[in-house]
Scaffold this motif. Structure first.
Motif, PDB file in Angstrom:
ATOM      1  N   ARG A   1       1.093  -1.204  -0.170  1.00 17.08           N
ATOM      2  CA  ARG A   1       0.246   0.120  -0.102  1.00 17.08           C
ATOM      3  C   ARG A   1       1.071   1.681   0.114  1.00 17.08           C
ATOM      4  NH1 ARG A   1      -4.366  -0.955   4.596  1.00 17.08           N
ATOM      5  NH2 ARG A   1      -5.517  -2.903   3.054  1.00 17.08           N
ATOM      6  N   SER A   2       2.875   1.361   0.723  1.00 13.40           N
ATOM      7  CA  SER A   2       2.747   2.305   0.626  1.00 13.40           C
ATOM      8  C   SER A   2       4.298   1.939  -0.028  1.00 13.40           C
ATOM      9  CB  SER A   2       2.955   2.365   1.914  1.00 13.40           C
ATOM     10  OG  SER A   2       4.683   3.363   2.142  1.00 13.40           O
ATOM     11  N   ALA A   3       4.477   3.397  -0.559  1.00 13.10           N
ATOM     12  CA  ALA A   3       5.698   3.438  -1.363  1.00 13.10           C
ATOM     13  C   ALA A   3       7.541   3.743  -0.119  1.00 13.10           C
ATOM     14  CB  ALA A   3       5.526   4.487  -2.355  1.00 13.10           C
ATOM     15  N   TYR A   4       6.854   4.047   1.126  1.00 13.36           N
ATOM     16  CA  TYR A   4       8.223   3.593   1.384  1.00 13.36           C
ATOM     17  C   TYR A   4       9.151   3.254   1.799  1.00 13.36           C
ATOM     18  CZ  TYR A   4       4.793   7.882   4.043  1.00 13.36           C
ATOM     19  OH  TYR A   4       4.590   9.333   3.895  1.00 13.36           O
ATOM     20  N   TYR A   5      10.404   3.227   2.219  1.00 10.40           N
ATOM     21  CA  TYR A   5      11.481   2.055   1.770  1.00 10.40           C
ATOM     22  C   TYR A   5      10.747   1.457   3.028  1.00 10.40           C
ATOM     23  CZ  TYR A   5      13.123   5.301  -1.649  1.00 10.40           C
ATOM     24  OH  TYR A   5      13.356   6.056  -2.635  1.00 10.40           O
ATOM     25  N   VAL A   6      10.913   0.088   3.298  1.00 12.22           N
ATOM     26  CA  VAL A   6      11.272   0.322   4.552  1.00 12.22           C
ATOM     27  C   VAL A   6      12.510  -1.143   4.952  1.00 12.22           C
ATOM     28  CG1 VAL A   6      10.479  -1.743   6.638  1.00 12.22           C
ATOM     29  CG2 VAL A   6       8.830  -0.602   5.168  1.00 12.22           C
ATOM     30  N   LEU A   7      13.350  -0.676   5.937  1.00 13.38           N
ATOM     31  CA  LEU A   7      14.254  -1.538   6.452  1.00 13.38           C
ATOM     32  C   LEU A   7      14.930  -1.964   7.499  1.00 13.38           C
ATOM     33  CD1 LEU A   7      17.812  -1.635   5.173  1.00 13.38           C
ATOM     34  CD2 LEU A   7      18.349   0.207   5.938  1.00 13.38           C
ATOM     35  N   PHE A   8      14.638  -3.449   7.315  1.00 12.19           N
ATOM     36  CA  PHE A   8      15.028  -4.131   8.274  1.00 12.19           C
ATOM     37  C   PHE A   8      16.638  -4.322   8.632  1.00 12.19           C
ATOM     38  CE2 PHE A   8      11.192  -6.011   6.301  1.00 12.19           C
ATOM     39  CZ  PHE A   8      10.448  -5.834   7.283  1.00 12.19           C
ATOM     40  N   VAL A   9      16.761  -3.998   9.971  1.00  8.42           N
ATOM     41  CA  VAL A   9      17.890  -2.696  10.121  1.00  8.42           C
ATOM     42  C   VAL A   9      18.962  -3.701  10.897  1.00  8.42           C
ATOM     43  CG1 VAL A   9      18.152  -0.793  10.442  1.00  8.42           C
ATOM     44  CG2 VAL A   9      17.376  -2.308  13.143  1.00  8.42           C
ATOM     45  N   ASN A  10      17.719  -6.156  11.744  1.00  8.20           N
ATOM     46  CA  ASN A  10      18.504  -6.659  12.313  1.00  8.20           C
ATOM     47  C   ASN A  10      19.556  -7.242  11.331  1.00  8.20           C
ATOM     48  OD1 ASN A  10      15.987  -6.873  11.996  1.00  8.20           O
ATOM     49  ND2 ASN A  10      16.087  -8.494  13.150  1.00  8.20           N
ATOM     50  N   TYR A  11      20.336  -7.189  10.558  1.00  5.17           N
ATOM     51  CA  TYR A  11      21.148  -7.803   9.829  1.00  5.17           C
ATOM     52  C   TYR A  11      21.584  -9.208   9.563  1.00  5.17           C
ATOM     53  CZ  TYR A  11      21.091  -3.950   6.708  1.00  5.17           C
ATOM     54  OH  TYR A  11      21.034  -2.512   5.758  1.00  5.17           O
ATOM     55  N   GLU A  12      22.031  -9.030  11.222  1.00  3.93           N
ATOM     56  CA  GLU A  12      21.938 -10.192  11.612  1.00  3.93           C
ATOM     57  C   GLU A  12      21.036 -11.494  11.333  1.00  3.93           C
ATOM     58  OE1 GLU A  12      21.703  -7.482  12.652  1.00  3.93           O
ATOM     59  OE2 GLU A  12      24.334  -6.557  13.426  1.00  3.93           O
ATOM     60  N   ASP A  13      20.143 -11.425  12.148  1.00  7.78           N
ATOM     61  CA  ASP A  13      18.817 -12.312  12.008  1.00  7.78           C
ATOM     62  C   ASP A  13      18.450 -13.129  10.588  1.00  7.78           C
ATOM     63  OD1 ASP A  13      18.295 -12.028  14.898  1.00  7.78           O
ATOM     64  OD2 ASP A  13      17.060 -10.419  14.486  1.00  7.78           O
ATOM     65  N   PHE A  14      18.595 -12.645   9.887  1.00  2.00           N
ATOM     66  CA  PHE A  14      19.093 -12.632   8.874  1.00  2.00           C
ATOM     67  C   PHE A  14      20.041 -13.601   8.473  1.00  2.00           C
ATOM     68  CE2 PHE A  14      16.774  -8.894   8.220  1.00  2.00           C
ATOM     69  CZ  PHE A  14      15.579  -9.320   7.402  1.00  2.00           C
ATOM     70  N   GLN A  15      21.601 -13.279   8.772  1.00  2.00           N
ATOM     71  CA  GLN A  15      21.846 -14.272   8.637  1.00  2.00           C
ATOM     72  C   GLN A  15      21.733 -15.527   9.240  1.00  2.00           C
ATOM     73  OE1 GLN A  15      25.828 -12.111   9.650  1.00  2.00           O
ATOM     74  NE2 GLN A  15      25.953 -10.773   7.473  1.00  2.00           N
TER      75      GLN A  15
END
Lengths: 328, 273
Positions: free
Chosen positions: A102-116
């Motif tokens: 719905r939104s064009a805002y950028y969402v950045l998930f800053v917890n990169y460590e959890d993706f790793q």
């Protein structure tokens, strides 16, 4: 570039949040409890927001790594994707993100460590080769100076040699890649379109020439390159447009060292298509010869087959079948 | 077109005078208007504000942009400070986030940037200002009601500080309020212009398709009417012509019209610009 930053309470004191806020000292900072309060609310206009998107810094709590759709893949075993970011700097009219969010805002998930950790949980299991795709819900590199995504993930990719990674991009933000040795398990996959089509549909994205220059620099530095001719767009005289395009691309890059080439025509799930058409009712792309088959909007079958066959036979003049992957 | 909602007549008075708004008799709402502005004086409090928004929206054929202009209290900001609102917390504790995009639209606004702050809507006047934000009695109700009729980017609140720790709410009088609002007319002008500009951009650019003549000449079923409009819209877009129904020759039946349109569209070149 970014003048409003929403910050989820959970990442208020995160180091990456502080770094980004330091970069945008003039930005208006607004705190929120959950990013979904802003991103998922009703009554939003994607088209207006795209003029000047805000950045939302948030924490992702689950589903860090997901299985990729069946059509995703470049010959590897199991395919996964992960999205450290939602939405894209560019404004490509054919992009499904416009219809999905719905939104064009950028969402950045800053917890990169959890993706790793999510990736490690998969790669630590014995089994077949796993590919991890980034750039599904965003461009992998376009916001690199802000996100520091590759700067953080490169050492992880380097260490996890058992896993393969694809960065999907249209960006020329390659300085992080050029500043280090190429990673053997990483493919930088560029989406390319003929210049006239890119100008009409890929708003704010680097020109074809700039993308090709970025590819050349990365190839020269030893990085594995993928080409993604996806989506191929049907226009009158596509034969000349696409044959000139393939000729130009393959004359400027080293086709022999390419990792993979994929090809797919314009297609969107029906619900996304309807949403996008509502936002851009005046877009000629959506007035084209399209049809809905089983919930997927794409070119009329006969035209689609002609277009694919033509592009496929052109591409195969330049590359071996082993590295060619049609998208279905 | 823009809809402005003020709680008090003294808040509205400078705008009515400046823009030459004329009273218009409409049931149950105090409406003033000119060719581009509708201003409604809602009365104090959330319910009155929400009700005024609802009635004004019902009265309009096309959705407009919305702007709530009024006074607010703030512990620290000086009296007469004007601020857009980027976060509204309601009496129920729920948060709303008017998109701040409007701040950055248009040269005038980027040159004269208007700062934004958070606001809490209270049901009784706030005299101690515990949080570092503005306090009012309408914004939550205004915003919740207005986004039922318009996309949130086009719903904004602009507040002028009328009371603070040094000058409590008891000191406020109508004349002062009008002076405070009047002093911010340049900012208000910029916000109105920016919202009108955004509103134009958000509106569909497809010309309205008139099928009256066609459905008078032939019987179209409900499904056929929908199909007819879609085909005419597509033809209009592909030919860059507004009155595409004029292109259709005299035919015997509705299905012949639809077939003719489908074939005509197939003949047209497929292009992107």
């Amino acid at each position: 570039m970014i003048d409003t930053i929403y910050i989820e309470d959970s990442v208020r004191d995160h180091a990456r949040t502080r770094e980004i806020c330091n970069r945008y000292k003039e930005a208006n900072i607004i705190y929120c409890q959950q990013y979904t309060e802003i991103f998922n609310r009703k009554a939003q206009n994607f088209r207006i927001q795209k003029q000047n998107p805000a950045l939302i810094l948030a924490r992702k709590f689950k589903n860090f790594v997901l299985e990729a759709p069946a059509s995703y893949g470049i010959g590897g075993g199991k395919n996964y994707y992960f999205s450290h970011m939602l939405n894209c700097l560019y404004d490509c009219r054919y992009c499904f993100l416009q219809g999905m969010y719905r939104s064009a805002y950028y969402v950045l998930f800053v917890n990169y460590e959890d993706f790793q950790d999510g990736i490690t949980a998969i790669t630590s299991k014995p089994g077949e080769e796993a590919w991890f795709f980034t750039g599904y819900d965003c461009d992998s590199l376009a916001l690199e100076p802000v996100t520091g995504f590759m700067e953080f993930f490169s050492p992880f990719f380097k260490k996890n040699t058992g896993a393969k990674f694809e960065l999907r991009t249209k960006s020329t933000q390659i300085s992080t890649l050029l500043s280090q040795s190429p990673l053997d398990n990483c493919v930088v996959a560029f989406s390319l379109s003929p210049d006239s089509i890119a100008r009409a549909l890929e708003h704010r994205a680097p020109t074809l020439e700039k993308r090709i220059n970025a590819i050349r620099k990365l190839q020269h530095a030893g990085w594995k390159i993928g080409l993604r001719f996806d989506p191929v767009i049907y226009i009158d005289g596509y034969q000349e447009v696409y044959s000139d395009f393939f000729k130009a691309v393959f004359s400027k890059i080293d086709a022999q060292s390419l990792h993979s080439v994929s090809l797919g025509t314009f297609r969107l799930p029906k619900t996304y298509f309807k949403n996008i058409k509502k936002i851009f009712p005046d877009e000629l792309l959506f007035a084209g010869p399209l049809e809905n088959i089983s919930g997927m909007v794409s070119y009329e079958k006969e035209l689609e087959t002609q277009l694919l066959k033509f592009c496929e036979s052109n591409i195969r003049d330049y590359i071996s079948d082993k590295i060619y992957f049609p998208c279905t | 077109m823009i809809n402005i909602v003020c709680a008090l007549k003294c808040e509205a008075r400078p705008l009515i005078d400046h823009y030459g708004l004329q009273p218009r008799p409409v049931d149950n709402i105090k409406l003033y208007q000119n060719t581009k502005i509708n201003l409604v004086v809602s009365g104090v409090g959330g319910k009155a504000c929400a009700s005024a928004v609802k009635r004004l929206a019902e009265f309009q054929a096309q959705p407009s942009a919305w702007l709530n202009i009024g006074i607010a209290g703030h512990g620290k900001l000086a009296m007469g400070t004007g601020r857009l609102i980027h976060k509204i917390t309601g009496p129920d504790g729920l948060n709303w986030y008017p998109p701040s995009l409007v701040l950055n639209i248009g040269n005038k606004l980027s040159k004269n940037k208007i700062d934004s702050i958070s606001l809490i809507t209270v049901d009784q006047p706030e005299k101690s200002y515990p949080e570092n934000c503005a306090y009012d009695m309408e914004a939550t109700y205004f915003y919740q009601a207005a986004i039922n009729h318009q996309t949130s980017e086009l719903v904004q609140c602009y507040k002028i500080i009328s009371d603070n720790n040094c000058s409590p709410t008891d000191n406020i009088n109508a004349k002062q309020v009008s002076i405070l609002i009047e002093s911010k007319l340049p900012d208000i002008y910029n916000i109105i212009e920016a919202l009108i500009c955004l509103h134009k951009q958000s509106t569909s650019k497809l010309p309205a398709i008139d099928i009256t003549d066609m459905i008078n000449n032939h019987h179209f079923s409900h499904y056929q009417k929908l199909r007819l409009v879609k085909l005419l819209e597509r033809l209009s877009l592909l030919t860059s012509q507004d009155k595409v129904s004029d292109l259709v020759p005299k035919l015997k039946s509705s299905s012949q019209v639809l077939t003719w349109l489908e074939n005509k569209i197939k003949e047209l070149p497929v292009k992107l610009t």
